[in-house]
Design a protein around this motif. Structure first.
Motif, short mmCIF file in Angstrom:
data_model
loop_
_atom_site.label_atom_id
_atom_site.label_comp_id
_atom_site.label_asym_id
_atom_site.label_seq_id
_atom_site.Cartn_x
_atom_site.Cartn_y
_atom_site.Cartn_z
N ASP A 1 0.83 -1.21 0.00
CA ASP A 1 0.00 0.00 0.00
C ASP A 1 0.87 1.26 0.00
O ASP A 1 0.54 2.25 -0.66
CB ASP A 1 -0.92 0.01 1.22
CG ASP A 1 -2.02 -1.03 1.13
OD1 ASP A 1 -2.20 -1.61 0.04
OD2 ASP A 1 -2.68 -1.28 2.16
N ILE A 2 1.95 1.23 0.77
CA ILE A 2 2.84 2.39 0.84
C ILE A 2 3.50 2.62 -0.52
O ILE A 2 3.59 3.76 -0.99
CB ILE A 2 3.90 2.18 1.94
CG1 ILE A 2 3.24 2.23 3.33
CG2 ILE A 2 5.00 3.24 1.84
CD1 ILE A 2 4.17 1.90 4.48
N ARG A 3 3.96 1.56 -1.15
CA ARG A 3 4.61 1.70 -2.46
C ARG A 3 3.65 2.27 -3.51
O ARG A 3 4.08 2.98 -4.43
CB ARG A 3 5.14 0.34 -2.93
CG ARG A 3 6.34 -0.17 -2.15
CD ARG A 3 7.03 -1.30 -2.90
NE ARG A 3 8.04 -1.95 -2.10
CZ ARG A 3 7.86 -3.07 -1.40
NH1 ARG A 3 6.66 -3.66 -1.40
NH2 ARG A 3 8.83 -3.59 -0.70
N GLU A 4 2.37 1.97 -3.38
CA GLU A 4 1.39 2.51 -4.32
C GLU A 4 1.31 4.03 -4.26
O GLU A 4 0.89 4.68 -5.22
CB GLU A 4 0.01 1.91 -4.05
CG GLU A 4 -0.16 0.47 -4.49
CD GLU A 4 -1.57 -0.03 -4.28
OE1 GLU A 4 -2.43 0.77 -3.84
OE2 GLU A 4 -1.83 -1.22 -4.58
N ARG A 5 1.74 4.60 -3.13
CA ARG A 5 1.70 6.06 -2.96
C ARG A 5 3.01 6.73 -3.35
O ARG A 5 3.12 7.96 -3.28
CB ARG A 5 1.34 6.43 -1.52
CG ARG A 5 0.10 5.78 -0.95
CD ARG A 5 -1.15 6.14 -1.74
NE ARG A 5 -1.40 7.56 -1.83
CZ ARG A 5 -2.05 8.27 -0.89
NH1 ARG A 5 -2.51 7.67 0.20
NH2 ARG A 5 -2.26 9.56 -1.07
N ASP A 6 4.02 5.92 -3.71
CA ASP A 6 5.29 6.50 -4.13
C ASP A 6 5.06 7.41 -5.34
O ASP A 6 4.33 7.06 -6.27
CB ASP A 6 6.30 5.41 -4.50
CG ASP A 6 6.84 4.67 -3.28
OD1 ASP A 6 6.60 5.15 -2.16
OD2 ASP A 6 7.51 3.63 -3.46
N GLY A 7 5.69 8.57 -5.31
CA GLY A 7 5.53 9.54 -6.39
C GLY A 7 4.44 10.55 -6.14
O GLY A 7 4.31 11.52 -6.89
N GLU A 8 3.65 10.35 -5.06
CA GLU A 8 2.56 11.27 -4.75
C GLU A 8 2.94 12.29 -3.68
O GLU A 8 2.13 13.13 -3.29
CB GLU A 8 1.33 10.49 -4.29
CG GLU A 8 0.77 9.55 -5.34
CD GLU A 8 -0.45 8.79 -4.85
OE1 GLU A 8 -0.96 9.13 -3.77
OE2 GLU A 8 -0.89 7.86 -5.55
N GLY A 9 4.17 12.19 -3.15
CA GLY A 9 4.62 13.14 -2.13
C GLY A 9 4.08 12.89 -0.75
O GLY A 9 4.12 13.77 0.11
N VAL A 10 3.57 11.67 -0.50
CA VAL A 10 3.02 11.35 0.82
C VAL A 10 4.17 10.97 1.76
O VAL A 10 5.01 10.13 1.42
CB VAL A 10 2.02 10.18 0.73
CG1 VAL A 10 1.46 9.88 2.12
CG2 VAL A 10 0.93 10.49 -0.25
N THR A 11 4.21 11.59 2.92
CA THR A 11 5.23 11.27 3.93
C THR A 11 4.66 10.26 4.91
O THR A 11 3.62 10.50 5.53
CB THR A 11 5.65 12.54 4.70
OG1 THR A 11 6.14 13.51 3.77
CG2 THR A 11 6.74 12.20 5.71
#
Length: 375
Positions: free
Chosen positions: A236-246
């Protein structure tokens, strides 16, 4: 009820600045900008005690170990001991020796541990101390040979012992209402080893403790397997890579397994930050976390096994200021949740604790979740 109040004014100071504890590290904590935590928690306890049991007799030590705090809470305390001989030292100058002297006076014991003469002010009905596991060990050692019970107001970074109330307010409730005691273990760990990621709890004593539901159990040091859970959360975390989520990844073995799955060596008892496919901070302090947060932030944290604390034990770097800027994701193994009836928070901010209370969804597997209540 006659209560002796003993405040360790430096307890917990090392937490938000990333020191994992304050034993032997007070000067470094001050250098890093740490602020005292224990006095405020002592004040919350005594304010509540004044509300539920205003007739309580309160004995204190000289400042900075509790006298002024008791007076601010509307009590008229009796100073039964002044370990500083009339001086008012900087709080950082207090030591375990001072704590032991205060507790012995409360219990009516001389320095050898024998009962003192009839002119002494002790014994109290309860020693209510504010600190962490190190303080608990000091109190238990001073009370050895006495039947006077002890109860802790949690203010340390690590709280492994089962002699603490769940929160400052709960400590007041227990002190005002308990009718019996039982023997409980006092645990402590080697902080230097702890900072290196090794947890080796050591039995430091056994003490009489009031019996109540609002006491925490001893902390577990291991839990069930979490491989599938870690795999699902990491995906799930990797799916947010590139979106700037910390992602603020908390300490402990459960979240550590997620860090392993992401492909980096975790800080086992520290907070690591992940954004866009890389670690942006390791073993971060509160200030470093706040400086790294962006527009969208997510805390991933696991409750402490055996106690159920989501915030307030072992992760003070994730402060109220951090929590208010983040979404929250709680993860835990099924085995860990089976051992707790409810989850707890103790953030040093009662308003935030109230906001966090209620039913939450806890991730327990690759896809599975379980509803738990934060109380």
């Amino acid at each position: 009820m006659h209560v002796g109040i003993a405040v360790n004014p430096v307890a917990g100071m090392g937490g938000r600045v990333g020191l994992k504890g304050t034993d032997g590290k007070v000067a470094e904590a001050v250098e890093r900008g740490a602020e005292p935590r224990a006095p405020d928690r002592a004040k919350r306890t005594l304010d509540r005690l004044a509300a539920v049991a205003p007739e309580t007799r309160v004995s204190v030590a000289g400042d900075p170990m509790g006298e002024s705090i008791a007076r601010e809470a509307s009590f008229d305390p009796v100073r039964v001991v002044d370990p500083f001989d009339g001086a008012t030292p900087d709080p950082t100058e207090t030591t375990a020796t001072h704590t032991a002297a205060v507790v012995r006076a409360f219990a009516g014991l001389d320095e050898s541990g024998s009962e003192s003469g009839p002119d002494d002010a002790g014994p109290v009905d309860l020693v209510l101390f504010v600190g962490g596991d190190g303080t608990a060990a000091d109190v238990a050692g001073a009370l050895e040979g006495s039947d006077v019970p002890m109860l802790g107001v949690p203010a340390g970074v690590k709280v492994y012992s089962s002699v603490f109330a769940v929160s400052p307010e709960d400590a007041a409730e227990v002190a005002a209402s308990f009718s019996r005691t039982e023997r409980r273990e006092v645990m402590d760990i080697d902080e230097d080893a702890y900072r290196e990621g090794e947890v080796h709890p050591e039995l430091r004593g056994v003490a009489h403790v009031p019996v109540a539901d609002d006491l925490q159990s001893s902390k577990q040091t291991a839990s069930g397997t979490v491989e599938s859970l870690a795999e699902g959360v990491a995906a799930d975390i990797r799916e947010r890579d590139g979106e700037g989520v910390t992602f603020v990844l908390g300490p402990g073995s459960t979240v550590g397994a997620i860090k392993d799955e992401l492909g980096f060596e975790p800080s086992p008892i520290g907070v690591d930050l992940w954004r866009d496919g890389e670690v942006i901070a390791r073993d971060a302090t509160e200030a470093e976390i706040l400086g790294a947060l962006g527009e969208e932030n997510v805390i991933v944290v696991s409750p402490i096994g055996g106690q159920g604390f989501v915030f307030g034990r072992g992760n003070p770097q994730i402060s109220p200021a951090v929590i208010r800027r983040c979404d929250l994701r709680i993860v835990a193994s099924r085995a860990k949740l089976d051992d707790v009836r409810a989850l707890h928070v103790d953030t040093d901010d009662p308003d935030l604790d109230a906001e966090l209370a209620g039913w939450v969804r806890v991730r327990v597997g690759k896809f599975e979740t379980r509803m738990m209540r934060i109380v």
